[in-house]
Design a protein around this motif. Sequence first.
Motif: not given
Length: 458
Positions: A369-372, A387-389, A396-401
């Motif tokens: 749930v937290d951080s990236n 959270n499938h997207a 997180t705004g992290n495209n790798t995630y």
Amino acid sequence: YASVNAMFEALAEENLLTNWGSITYSDGVISFNDKEILKPVVNVSFDNESREIQRGTSLTFTTDGYVTLSLKESTDGVSIADNVLTVAATVAEKTQIAVVATSTLNESVTAEYTFTVIRSYEEVEIAEELDFSLESESSSVTVTLEGTVERVTSGTAEVTEGITYTEGTLTFTKSALNTLLNGSAYAEDLTLNIYTSADKKYVVTANIATMFIDEAQDLADITAANTAAMIDAYYIVTADIDASTSGTVNFVNPSDKLLNSSTEIGFKGIFDGRGHIISNITTDSGYARLGGVFGQLMTGSVVKNIAFVNVTATDQGVVLVGEGTKLLGTIENVVVVGAENGGCKRVVASMTGGVMKNCLFVNVEQISVDSNGTQVSNVMSVTTGENHAYGGFSWTGNNTYNAQPNYASVNAMFEALAEENLLTDWGGITYSGGTIKFYDTVILTAEASETTGEVVSE
């Protein structure tokens, strides 16, 4: 300059420090107010950690070009030329050879390296790694050696006592293993040299673990015993385990202390599952307190090669790294499959740092749930949250995630795998013909998921 020695070489050719106030150069020395502060350095390396050299062999030194090598004392059959030390077959065993490295930029700067001559051995590499444990007064492995064992070395450590070899079984006492550890608490990928009376030198990679995890009771014992703030241990799982009788498993026991900023409590060792499966395991994670199987994974810690299936996670529902704590280590080649109604909300509480790769998480609400801040690669999941997207993570705004393969159901995952097998290079996690295996054991099938979503083990 690129190095201290390059600077001294240039100063010897042209003294640029002639008008630099208190900073002066003369005869290979830099001074400040007439006090020596810097001299050239001796840079010499060689591939011989044990400082032993066999009769009839040679040793090559590597230098930066600013030293000369010589023998401290002349010895018949020993010579050094072009940075190569040569020892004739006639040199007596246990002869001490001292090699002196002298700086060409300042002859007062020297270093000395001493080697002991040993008799000539035929080197034999043992392909299979040897696993030892410190939990008992001795530990044994099965291995084929010729002759009796005279001594065992690892780097500069040597043991001549506490070793027996009988009918294919090599045994070390706990004391002998600790000597080979040379001050370390445990060791992974430790190179051992085993010398025998048959003039053989067996070279083998060894792992010296804190404890072998063989059965459900071991998980309960670790939970009961590990009450220290920081757990630094090396565990090797030796068999598939049904943990239904282990009770609640917390390797680092839950604490009343809030741990959001703590770096002084957690697990900083190694947990190697060796491709085994721990099933029917229950763990607990209280609100903002240490919990999950490993509590907090500290920098340098590793959890690898293990599948946790039919997992139940109580209270805050965090499986591996507890509520309010951090992932700072490495999670690699790990499977987590939550039990039906098992309460698995997150695999880890906070993706603060470290590495997560080659993992499969099924029947959890979300991965984290937290951080990236964690380096993520090859993480496939089936999550029950919205959270499938985001690749199974919270946003997180992290495209790798976000790009990690995530599905809303087990069947959807199998449908995608049938179209494109993303598990072709994920360590021990493989897909073929409608089944997912962890090493050689089937852990998920599309057929079973149609009705219950339960794990199928063989």
